[in-house]
Design a protein around this motif. Sequence first.
Motif, PDB file in Angstrom:
ATOM      1  N   CYS A 108      61.940  43.268   6.537  1.00 18.86           N
ATOM      2  CA  CYS A 108      61.117  42.586   5.547  1.00 18.86           C
ATOM      3  C   CYS A 108      60.924  41.138   6.004  1.00 18.86           C
TER       4      CYS A 108
ATOM      5  N   ALA B  96      57.664  43.350  11.921  1.00 23.10           N
ATOM      6  CA  ALA B  96      58.543  44.121  11.023  1.00 23.10           C
ATOM      7  C   ALA B  96      58.634  45.576  11.486  1.00 23.10           C
TER       8      ALA B  96
ATOM      9  N   LYS C  11      55.378  49.985   1.143  1.00 20.93           N
ATOM     10  CA  LYS C  11      54.668  48.696   1.149  1.00 20.93           C
ATOM     11  C   LYS C  11      54.209  48.319  -0.253  1.00 20.93           C
TER      12      LYS C  11
ATOM     13  N   VAL D 181      56.791  38.489  -0.450  1.00 21.88           N
ATOM     14  CA  VAL D 181      57.000  39.365   0.694  1.00 21.88           C
ATOM     15  C   VAL D 181      55.645  39.534   1.369  1.00 21.88           C
TER      16      VAL D 181
ATOM     17  N   TRP E 274      56.758  46.471  -2.212  1.00 20.55           N
ATOM     18  CA  TRP E 274      57.233  45.202  -1.686  1.00 20.55           C
ATOM     19  C   TRP E 274      56.173  44.133  -1.485  1.00 20.55           C
TER      20      TRP E 274
ATOM     21  N   THR F  32      59.239  37.429   4.655  1.00 14.60           N
ATOM     22  CA  THR F  32      58.714  36.727   3.484  1.00 14.60           C
ATOM     23  C   THR F  32      58.214  35.345   3.876  1.00 14.60           C
TER      24      THR F  32
ATOM     25  N   VAL G 153      56.554  44.406   5.401  1.00 17.01           N
ATOM     26  CA  VAL G 153      57.719  45.279   5.260  1.00 17.01           C
ATOM     27  C   VAL G 153      57.481  46.524   6.096  1.00 17.01           C
TER      28      VAL G 153
END
Length: 184
Positions: free
Chosen positions: A75, A63, A90, A82, A93, A77, A85
């Motif tokens: 990002c 990332a 961070k 998630v 997310w 996932t 990121v």
Amino acid sequence: MKATGVVRRIDDLGRVVIPKEIRRTLRIKEGDPLEIFTDKEGEVILKKYSPIGELSQFAAEYAETLTRTTGHIACITDKDTVIAVSGASKKEWIEQGISNELEKLLEEKEKYLSKENNDVAVPITQGEKNDKIYNAQVIYPIISDGDAIGSVILLSKDPKTKMTEVEQKVVQSAANFLGKQMEI
């Protein structure tokens, strides 16, 4: 640990039924893999298994590379949360549950590109706030052994940004690479 008040018996084959309400809350579906842990007090802990979660350090580095290369928020996932990121907070997310819209894209193994930056962006996390409106967005599912196991996403809040074919190819390459890493 949180007590649910639910008690289940083990059947003659050693199976235990996880109540529907708990499966729904934890987003556990038929066929989902679960990891089994034990502790010193004799507790058995079931955790939803995330194959891409095992690559979380690698995903975080990937990332960061995507952000440095493109200048956009990157990002990554798994099917539920998630896991990496870069280019954004961070804390905001990481380990946030993915939105129902993103989950549907993954189930259908669909890529997504916001057209001309005028489309409504796909929310990434559950309960995403209005201040996270994205003007440009590219989403590609990470496919491993025919199953969608996560996604790679490139985002921009800049109203002048338009995702081009270059960004699409970068995200597609990242998703394909991560998918191949899971097959090894």
